[in-house]
Design an enzyme around this catalytic site. Structure first.
Site: not given
Length: 265
Positions: A52, A162, A254, A121, A2-3
């Site tokens: 995410k 992506n 990817r 991070r 999931p984005e």
């Protein structure tokens, strides 16, 4: 995976259904049982997303951190819930609704310091009002790595996956292999601003809409029920703008899609 908009939609849903009241938290699978006991029966103060990552902040100062990864998912249902089906890592039950979490990469209870360490991070999230795009620009302008790789690096910009990577680069005519340091400030600002708009649309509509209205016709989407894309999963098909066949390669494991005419290297 999931984005970012999918996580922000989840956070809004959990905020609406569970925040402000005590919730029962358990781990039918058992792997999260000890951590679940730390927040079981506590008041959920706030649910939020960063990139995410999903956070559930409780009134005892602890936070449940969830990263769905490739296979994680929540299923929602009104109470009373039926017996758990499958490997339910975490079950949350409120006054009117419950939710089951299956297959996440991470599901853990953290202290405030541990939450801050993870957040430090993570790159700025275009969906958050407190985002600092200057942090991303600083990383990108100093990097020889391809911009297609940098956009997927969650420590540079968080929440981009992506689809958004392929589509926002197409929308701005940027070849995915161009080194980050070769981007101009104007190009970066345009990409960032576009991500803000596109990802907010994704939160609002519950789907990734990236094709401008005047181009939203012709060849169907890459999958039934999905909105059209310019290049994502359209390898070998004609570009919606210039009819040049869309190209495909693999970047850091990817799939990568671009138009060689609209995105000149």
């Amino acid at each position: 995976m999931p984005e970012g908009p999918a996580l922000h939609r989840l956070a809004r849903l959990h905020q609406r259904r569970f925040a402000g009241a005590s919730v029962r938290v358990s781990s039918p699978q058992g792997r999260f049982a000890d951590d679940a006991a730390l927040v079981d029966g506590r008041v959920l103060l706030r649910a939020e997303a960063l990139g995410k990552h999903l956070w559930h902040h409780y009134d005892n100062g602890l936070t449940v951190h969830v990263h769905l990864g490739l296979y994680g998912s929540f299923t929602e249902a009104p109470v009373p819930l039926t017996d758990p089906v499958g490997q339910v890592r975490m079950r949350m039950v409120g006054a009117e609704f419950g939710t089951d979490l299956r297959g996440p990469t991470a599901c853990e209870v953290l202290t405030p310091g541990e939450v801050q360490a993870i957040a430090a991070r993570i790159g700025p999230d275009p969906l958050r009002r407190d985002a600092e795009p200057e942090r991303a620009w600083t990383r990108i302008t100093k990097s020889r790595s391809a911009i297609g790789s940098l956009l997927m690096d969650q420590s540079v910009i968080s929440g981009v996956g992506n689809i958004y990577r392929a589509e926002v680069l197409f929308r701005h005519g940027i070849h995915p292999q161009r080194p980050g340091r070769d981007l101009t400030r104007a190009e970066f600002d345009a990409v960032w601003d576009d991500l803000v708009v596109l990802m907010r649309t994704g939160v609002r509509r519950g789907a990734i809409h990236v094709v401008r209205r005047e181009h939203d016709h012709g060849a169907p989407a890459y999958a039934k029920g999905r909105p059209r894309t310019y290049v994502y999963r359209r390898a070998g098909e004609p570009c919606r703008l210039c009819t040049t066949p869309v190209l495909h390669s693999v970047m850091q494991g990817r799939n990568l899609f671009w138009c060689p005419a609209c995105q000149v290297g």
